[in-house]
Design a protein around this motif. Structure first.
Motif, PDB file in Angstrom:
ATOM      1  N   ASN A   1       0.823  -1.216   0.000  1.00  0.00           N
ATOM      2  CA  ASN A   1       0.000   0.000   0.000  1.00  0.00           C
ATOM      3  C   ASN A   1       0.858   1.269   0.000  1.00  0.00           C
ATOM      4  O   ASN A   1       0.343   2.375  -0.040  1.00  0.00           O
ATOM      5  CB  ASN A   1      -1.022  -0.004   1.147  1.00  0.00           C
ATOM      6  CG  ASN A   1      -0.386  -0.195   2.509  1.00  0.00           C
ATOM      7  OD1 ASN A   1       0.839  -0.159   2.643  1.00  0.00           O
ATOM      8  ND2 ASN A   1      -1.202  -0.394   3.525  1.00  0.00           N
ATOM      9  N   HIS A   2       2.171   1.121   0.070  1.00  0.00           N
ATOM     10  CA  HIS A   2       3.102   2.246  -0.076  1.00  0.00           C
ATOM     11  C   HIS A   2       4.227   1.782  -0.997  1.00  0.00           C
ATOM     12  O   HIS A   2       4.823   0.731  -0.738  1.00  0.00           O
ATOM     13  CB  HIS A   2       3.709   2.668   1.262  1.00  0.00           C
ATOM     14  CG  HIS A   2       2.753   3.369   2.178  1.00  0.00           C
ATOM     15  ND1 HIS A   2       2.950   4.676   2.582  1.00  0.00           N
ATOM     16  CD2 HIS A   2       1.611   2.949   2.755  1.00  0.00           C
ATOM     17  CE1 HIS A   2       1.952   5.024   3.375  1.00  0.00           C
ATOM     18  NE2 HIS A   2       1.129   3.993   3.502  1.00  0.00           N
ATOM     19  N   THR A   3       4.526   2.555  -2.016  1.00  0.00           N
ATOM     20  CA  THR A   3       5.621   2.183  -2.910  1.00  0.00           C
ATOM     21  C   THR A   3       6.450   3.422  -3.251  1.00  0.00           C
ATOM     22  O   THR A   3       5.974   4.559  -3.131  1.00  0.00           O
ATOM     23  CB  THR A   3       5.099   1.593  -4.245  1.00  0.00           C
ATOM     24  OG1 THR A   3       4.294   2.578  -4.889  1.00  0.00           O
ATOM     25  CG2 THR A   3       4.298   0.332  -4.015  1.00  0.00           C
TER      26      THR A   3
ATOM     27  N   LYS B   1       6.725   3.591  11.715  1.00  0.00           N
ATOM     28  CA  LYS B   1       7.269   4.581  10.781  1.00  0.00           C
ATOM     29  C   LYS B   1       8.321   5.440  11.467  1.00  0.00           C
ATOM     30  O   LYS B   1       9.372   5.729  10.903  1.00  0.00           O
ATOM     31  CB  LYS B   1       6.146   5.504  10.304  1.00  0.00           C
ATOM     32  CG  LYS B   1       5.255   4.948   9.237  1.00  0.00           C
ATOM     33  CD  LYS B   1       4.228   6.042   8.940  1.00  0.00           C
ATOM     34  CE  LYS B   1       3.404   5.781   7.719  1.00  0.00           C
ATOM     35  NZ  LYS B   1       2.530   6.938   7.426  1.00  0.00           N
TER      36      LYS B   1
ATOM     37  N   ALA C   1       8.651   6.319   0.453  1.00  0.00           N
ATOM     38  CA  ALA C   1       7.527   5.374   0.492  1.00  0.00           C
ATOM     39  C   ALA C   1       6.706   5.557   1.760  1.00  0.00           C
ATOM     40  O   ALA C   1       5.477   5.463   1.738  1.00  0.00           O
ATOM     41  CB  ALA C   1       8.048   3.945   0.395  1.00  0.00           C
ATOM     42  N   LEU C   2       7.384   5.842   2.885  1.00  0.00           N
ATOM     43  CA  LEU C   2       6.668   6.056   4.147  1.00  0.00           C
ATOM     44  C   LEU C   2       5.748   7.261   4.038  1.00  0.00           C
ATOM     45  O   LEU C   2       4.651   7.285   4.575  1.00  0.00           O
ATOM     46  CB  LEU C   2       7.655   6.262   5.309  1.00  0.00           C
ATOM     47  CG  LEU C   2       8.456   5.044   5.772  1.00  0.00           C
ATOM     48  CD1 LEU C   2       9.455   5.449   6.841  1.00  0.00           C
ATOM     49  CD2 LEU C   2       7.541   3.948   6.296  1.00  0.00           C
ATOM     50  N   LYS C   3       6.234   8.279   3.319  1.00  0.00           N
ATOM     51  CA  LYS C   3       5.429   9.492   3.139  1.00  0.00           C
ATOM     52  C   LYS C   3       4.416   9.300   2.017  1.00  0.00           C
ATOM     53  O   LYS C   3       3.567  10.151   1.796  1.00  0.00           O
ATOM     54  CB  LYS C   3       6.341  10.669   2.805  1.00  0.00           C
ATOM     55  CG  LYS C   3       7.188  11.110   3.977  1.00  0.00           C
ATOM     56  CD  LYS C   3       8.096  12.273   3.576  1.00  0.00           C
ATOM     57  CE  LYS C   3       8.973  12.687   4.762  1.00  0.00           C
ATOM     58  NZ  LYS C   3      10.226  13.322   4.294  1.00  0.00           N
ATOM     59  N   ASP C   4       4.582   8.199   1.297  1.00  0.00           N
ATOM     60  CA  ASP C   4       3.697   7.878   0.188  1.00  0.00           C
ATOM     61  C   ASP C   4       3.661   8.983  -0.862  1.00  0.00           C
ATOM     62  O   ASP C   4       2.616   9.390  -1.321  1.00  0.00           O
ATOM     63  CB  ASP C   4       2.277   7.596   0.679  1.00  0.00           C
ATOM     64  CG  ASP C   4       1.612   6.524  -0.187  1.00  0.00           C
ATOM     65  OD1 ASP C   4       0.422   6.301  -0.011  1.00  0.00           O
ATOM     66  OD2 ASP C   4       2.284   5.936  -1.054  1.00  0.00           O
TER      67      ASP C   4
ATOM     68  N   GLN D   1       4.896   8.746  -3.823  1.00  0.00           N
ATOM     69  CA  GLN D   1       4.741   8.131  -5.149  1.00  0.00           C
ATOM     70  C   GLN D   1       5.643   8.787  -6.190  1.00  0.00           C
ATOM     71  O   GLN D   1       5.336   8.841  -7.360  1.00  0.00           O
ATOM     72  CB  GLN D   1       3.270   8.204  -5.629  1.00  0.00           C
ATOM     73  CG  GLN D   1       2.279   7.573  -4.695  1.00  0.00           C
ATOM     74  CD  GLN D   1       2.233   6.050  -4.791  1.00  0.00           C
ATOM     75  OE1 GLN D   1       2.977   5.437  -5.549  1.00  0.00           O
ATOM     76  NE2 GLN D   1       1.373   5.423  -4.022  1.00  0.00           N
TER      77      GLN D   1
END
Ligand code: ZN
Length: 152
Positions: free
Chosen positions: A30-32, A84, A140-143, A145
């Motif tokens: 759900n995060h990449t 996180k 990725a943690l912050k999402d 993208q």
């Protein structure tokens, strides 16, 4: 650093390069994020499953030099199960280690296996190889993208 320790560190890096941990794509991520280090040609795709603020699962794919791959492999093993915030704190310490700001022996020991990257501080070009996976993790943690590049 003494020769014996240096050799041990090299073994850990070679081992993770040869048999990277968590080297696959997570279909339920759900995060990449994607990371790129143009100076060396290192590329990484990072996949995270984050639930209740905890990194439940992590994997990566990519190609690059031994240091970038070993760093991604070790990072993936270490952040699994961490919150996180914990993952971000490890990144800060790791970054201080590879840039030579973290010199306290006890603090370096606390980093466990990540201490294998201490030798990188003598090779500025390699700092980017070693930290690419971590910069990608933070993204990725912050999402965001976004594609992360070590060059602005
Ligand atoms: Zn590299």
């Amino acid at each position: 650093m003494d020769t014996e320790l240096r050799e041990l560190y090299q073994q850990v890096i070679l081992d993770h390069n040869k048999s990277p941990r968590n080297f696959k794509k997570l279909e339920n991520a759900n995060h990449t994020a994607e990371g790129y280090n143009p100076l060396c040609g290192d590329k990484i795709n990072l996949y995270l499953v984050i639930e209740d603020n905890v990194v439940k699962d992590v994997s990566f794919q990519g190609s690059g030099c031994a240091i970038s791959k070993a760093s991604a492999s070790l990072m993936s093993s270490i952040v699994k199960g961490k919150t996180k915030e914990e993952a971000e704190q490890i990144f800060v310490k790791f970054h201080d280690l590879v840039t030579g700001k973290l010199t306290d022996e006890a603090a370096i020991e606390e980093l466990g296996k990540l201490a294998v990257f201490a030798g990188v501080r003598d090779f500025p070009a390699r700092v980017k190889c070693a930290s690419l996976a971590w910069h990608t993790l933070i993204s990725a943690l912050k999402d965001e993208q976004n594609v992360v590049s070590t060059e602005e």
